[in-house]
Motif scaffolding. Structure first.
Motif, short mmCIF file in Angstrom:
data_model
loop_
_atom_site.label_atom_id
_atom_site.label_comp_id
_atom_site.label_asym_id
_atom_site.label_seq_id
_atom_site.Cartn_x
_atom_site.Cartn_y
_atom_site.Cartn_z
N UNK A 114 -37.78 5.58 31.22
CA UNK A 114 -38.20 6.91 31.68
C UNK A 114 -38.35 7.06 33.20
N UNK A 115 -38.62 5.90 33.69
CA UNK A 115 -38.72 6.14 35.30
C UNK A 115 -37.54 6.45 35.86
N UNK A 116 -36.48 5.88 35.34
CA UNK A 116 -35.22 6.17 36.07
C UNK A 116 -34.68 7.62 35.68
N UNK A 117 -35.23 8.39 34.62
CA UNK A 117 -34.96 9.50 34.25
C UNK A 117 -35.96 10.53 35.16
N UNK A 118 -37.14 9.98 35.14
CA UNK A 118 -37.95 10.99 36.21
C UNK A 118 -37.33 10.98 37.67
N UNK A 119 -36.78 9.80 37.97
CA UNK A 119 -36.44 9.58 39.28
C UNK A 119 -34.83 10.69 39.46
N UNK A 120 -34.21 10.70 38.32
CA UNK A 120 -33.17 11.63 38.47
C UNK A 120 -33.45 13.01 38.60
N UNK A 121 -34.40 13.52 37.75
CA UNK A 121 -34.82 14.82 37.73
C UNK A 121 -35.74 15.05 39.16
N UNK A 122 -36.12 14.27 39.74
CA UNK A 122 -36.70 14.52 41.08
C UNK A 122 -35.56 14.67 42.25
N UNK A 123 -34.55 13.83 42.04
CA UNK A 123 -33.72 14.10 42.73
C UNK A 123 -32.88 15.27 42.52
N UNK A 124 -32.92 15.93 41.51
CA UNK A 124 -32.42 17.33 41.03
C UNK A 124 -33.54 18.37 41.34
#
Length: 201
Positions: A114-124
């Motif tokens: 979940x944290x990694x997914x949130x990170x990817x979205x933040x980058x996007x």
């Protein structure tokens, strides 16, 4: 009402959700786990998942990498989320291993995803609600535990649903998120926990 809604975001801060999940597990698990081990795990997790992130936040604020605890922009979120990924990895390697407590191990694997997914979205440049990610993941973990251990926790689940609603209302009231960001947070929080169920249930 304004003070109540603001306080909800602090009381049910994402930092506390992993520890709440662990406390719930130890309180409801039918397995015998020595009290010394439980205490050691809880203290270690409190230091790693609560104290350490708070210290890292103040360090980042001192360095000018974040402006406030709210992490209002996606750019501010990137470094804290990366650091949180490393914290969870340490937990998985040193504190909660699959050979010891497999349910909690996959709970934290879900948190990492979940944290990694949130990170990817933040980058996007998309700001998913971390509050909703945390409480939704906790809710799904509770559901799967109730099935796994065949325990009736309907009252607890109902309470968590009410808390989810209160958190969503709080975040909207504070203009911290849009409806889309809240819904995405629920999705990111629940889905990893659900996907990992076959590995331990």
């Amino acid at each position: 009402m304004d003070k109540i809604l603001r306080s909800i975001s602090y009381i049910f801060h994402p930092l506390f959700m992993p520890l709440l999940g662990v406390l719930f597990y130890f309180d409801n698990s039918p397995r015998f786990i020595p009290e010394e081990i439980v205490k050691a795990k809880l203290v270690s997790l409190f230091i790693l998942t609560v104290i350490l992130p708070i210290l890292l936040y103040f360090l980042l604020k001192t360095l000018g990498k974040v402006k406030s605890i709210y992490l209002k922009t996606t750019k501010e979120r990137i470094i804290p989320l990366i650091l949180n990924c490393f914290v969870v990895i340490i937990v998985l390697q040193r504190i909660i291993t699959p050979s010891q407590i497999i349910e909690l191990y996959f709970f934290f694997v879900g948190i990492l995803i979940s944290t990694m997914a949130c990170l990817m979205l933040a980058i996007l440049k998309f700001k998913a609600s971390i509050h909703m990610i945390a409480i939704s993941g906790l809710f799904m973990f509770f559901v799967t535990l109730s099935i796994h251990f065949s325990i009736n926790i309907n009252n607890t689940l109902a309470l968590v649903v009410i808390i989810m609603g209160a958190i969503a209302t709080s975040r909207l009231h504070l203009n911290a998120h849009t409806y889309k960001e809240l819904i995405m947070g629920v999705f990111i929080g629940m889905l990893p926990q659900l996907i990992l169920v076959p590995y331990w249930l």
